[in-house]
Design a protein around this motif. Sequence first.
Motif, short mmCIF file in Angstrom:
data_model
loop_
_atom_site.label_atom_id
_atom_site.label_comp_id
_atom_site.label_asym_id
_atom_site.label_seq_id
_atom_site.Cartn_x
_atom_site.Cartn_y
_atom_site.Cartn_z
N ARG A 42 0.80 -1.22 0.00
CA ARG A 42 0.00 0.00 0.00
C ARG A 42 0.84 1.28 0.00
NH1 ARG A 42 -4.52 -0.97 4.52
NH2 ARG A 42 -5.25 1.03 3.67
N LEU A 43 2.14 1.13 0.21
CA LEU A 43 3.02 2.30 0.31
C LEU A 43 2.95 3.22 -0.92
CD1 LEU A 43 5.06 3.74 2.13
CD2 LEU A 43 6.86 2.35 1.11
N PRO A 44 2.93 2.68 -2.15
CA PRO A 44 2.87 3.58 -3.31
C PRO A 44 1.64 4.49 -3.32
CG PRO A 44 3.54 1.38 -3.97
CD PRO A 44 3.09 1.28 -2.55
N GLU A 45 0.58 4.09 -2.60
CA GLU A 45 -0.64 4.89 -2.57
C GLU A 45 -0.51 6.09 -1.62
OE1 GLU A 45 -3.66 2.28 -1.20
OE2 GLU A 45 -3.19 0.70 -2.65
N LEU A 46 0.46 6.02 -0.70
CA LEU A 46 0.58 7.04 0.33
C LEU A 46 1.40 8.23 -0.17
CD1 LEU A 46 1.31 4.77 3.42
CD2 LEU A 46 -0.89 5.52 2.52
N SER A 47 1.18 9.36 0.47
CA SER A 47 1.97 10.55 0.15
C SER A 47 3.34 10.45 0.82
CB SER A 47 1.24 11.79 0.65
OG SER A 47 2.12 12.90 0.68
N PRO A 48 4.39 10.97 0.18
CA PRO A 48 5.71 10.99 0.82
C PRO A 48 5.72 11.76 2.13
CG PRO A 48 5.90 11.47 -1.52
CD PRO A 48 4.43 11.51 -1.19
N ASP A 49 4.74 12.65 2.31
CA ASP A 49 4.66 13.44 3.54
C ASP A 49 3.91 12.73 4.66
OD1 ASP A 49 6.07 15.58 2.45
OD2 ASP A 49 4.25 16.49 1.64
N ASP A 50 3.27 11.59 4.34
CA ASP A 50 2.57 10.85 5.38
C ASP A 50 3.57 10.32 6.41
OD1 ASP A 50 0.31 11.29 3.96
OD2 ASP A 50 -0.10 9.21 3.46
N VAL A 51 3.15 10.27 7.65
CA VAL A 51 3.98 9.71 8.72
C VAL A 51 3.57 8.26 8.93
CG1 VAL A 51 4.59 9.84 11.17
CG2 VAL A 51 4.27 11.95 9.85
N LEU A 52 4.55 7.35 8.86
CA LEU A 52 4.29 5.94 9.14
C LEU A 52 4.57 5.66 10.61
CD1 LEU A 52 6.01 4.13 6.12
CD2 LEU A 52 3.69 5.05 6.28
N ILE A 67 12.45 -1.56 6.78
CA ILE A 67 12.84 -0.16 6.57
C ILE A 67 13.71 -0.03 5.32
CG2 ILE A 67 14.87 -0.28 8.09
CD1 ILE A 67 12.50 2.75 7.58
N ARG A 68 14.50 -1.06 5.02
CA ARG A 68 15.31 -1.04 3.80
C ARG A 68 14.40 -0.99 2.56
NH1 ARG A 68 17.72 -5.68 4.42
NH2 ARG A 68 19.27 -4.88 5.85
N ARG A 69 13.33 -1.78 2.58
CA ARG A 69 12.40 -1.79 1.45
C ARG A 69 11.62 -0.47 1.38
NH1 ARG A 69 9.66 -7.74 0.58
NH2 ARG A 69 11.54 -8.99 0.87
N ILE A 70 11.25 0.06 2.53
CA ILE A 70 10.55 1.35 2.53
C ILE A 70 11.43 2.42 1.90
CG2 ILE A 70 9.70 3.21 4.02
CD1 ILE A 70 8.73 1.03 5.96
N ARG A 71 12.70 2.45 2.31
CA ARG A 71 13.62 3.46 1.78
C ARG A 71 13.86 3.26 0.28
NH1 ARG A 71 12.30 6.67 4.95
NH2 ARG A 71 13.24 7.02 6.98
N ALA A 72 13.81 2.02 -0.20
CA ALA A 72 14.00 1.77 -1.63
C ALA A 72 12.83 2.35 -2.44
CB ALA A 72 14.13 0.27 -1.90
N ILE A 73 11.64 2.30 -1.85
CA ILE A 73 10.45 2.83 -2.53
C ILE A 73 10.31 4.32 -2.31
CG2 ILE A 73 7.92 2.71 -2.68
CD1 ILE A 73 8.19 -0.22 -1.65
N ARG A 74 10.49 4.73 -1.06
CA ARG A 74 10.32 6.13 -0.67
C ARG A 74 11.47 6.55 0.24
NH1 ARG A 74 4.79 7.48 -0.62
NH2 ARG A 74 4.05 7.27 -2.76
N PRO A 75 12.56 7.03 -0.32
CA PRO A 75 13.74 7.37 0.50
C PRO A 75 13.46 8.39 1.60
CG PRO A 75 14.30 7.34 -1.84
CD PRO A 75 12.81 7.23 -1.75
N MET A 76 12.50 9.28 1.39
CA MET A 76 12.26 10.35 2.35
C MET A 76 10.99 10.16 3.17
SD MET A 76 14.96 11.92 1.76
CE MET A 76 14.70 13.29 2.90
#
Length: 214
Positions: A42-52, A67-76
Amino acid sequence: MIRVFITDDHEMYLEGISLLLQKQEKVEVTGSSLSAKDLLNRLPELSPDDVLLLDVNLPDMEEEELIRRIRAIRPMQRVIYLTLMRGTRYVHKLMKYRIQGYILKNATVEELVTAIETVGAGKNYFSREIDILHEGDFRNTLTIEDRKVDEILSKREIEVLKLVCREFSNAEIAQKLFLSVSTIETHRKNLIAKLGVQNTVGLVKFALRNNLID
């Protein structure tokens, strides 16, 4: 409004924290997941500004792998970890992935909201209750890459770091700086904690990366 997405494998806790946050004027809960795999889907649906808001211990994936996979998709992507443990084992491992927050699950709603607002504003929030912070308050100094070294470390800490990297012992550093050995030991512990490394090798790598030594 600060948008928050929550991931925790305990459904009752997940529902409880969602209800609490939905009552906050400045927080919007955009969704939740019960597993790391569902979060990644579901991460691609979220805004980069959303707080996980992430539980450290998810049964379907190791915390570093997630967290490695999260950073690969959304570094910031902004990430706050929730934990039941006060020790330093996990926070040390996760700091190198530029996490923005780390707090205890038994924190008050007020502290949780403060953490979300702080991270939502682009800063870092690390609970004072985590043992690693007993050496000093560095909640807003953990994203090393985007900050100047002298904003993170004191002049004395930089001096000690350079001497540590030159392989001087605590006693030799104390003699050079006219300080006690115990003071140097404290500086060394603070450096390791502030920089999120495990040992002297990590200190040397940081110093090399930031041109503090040749």
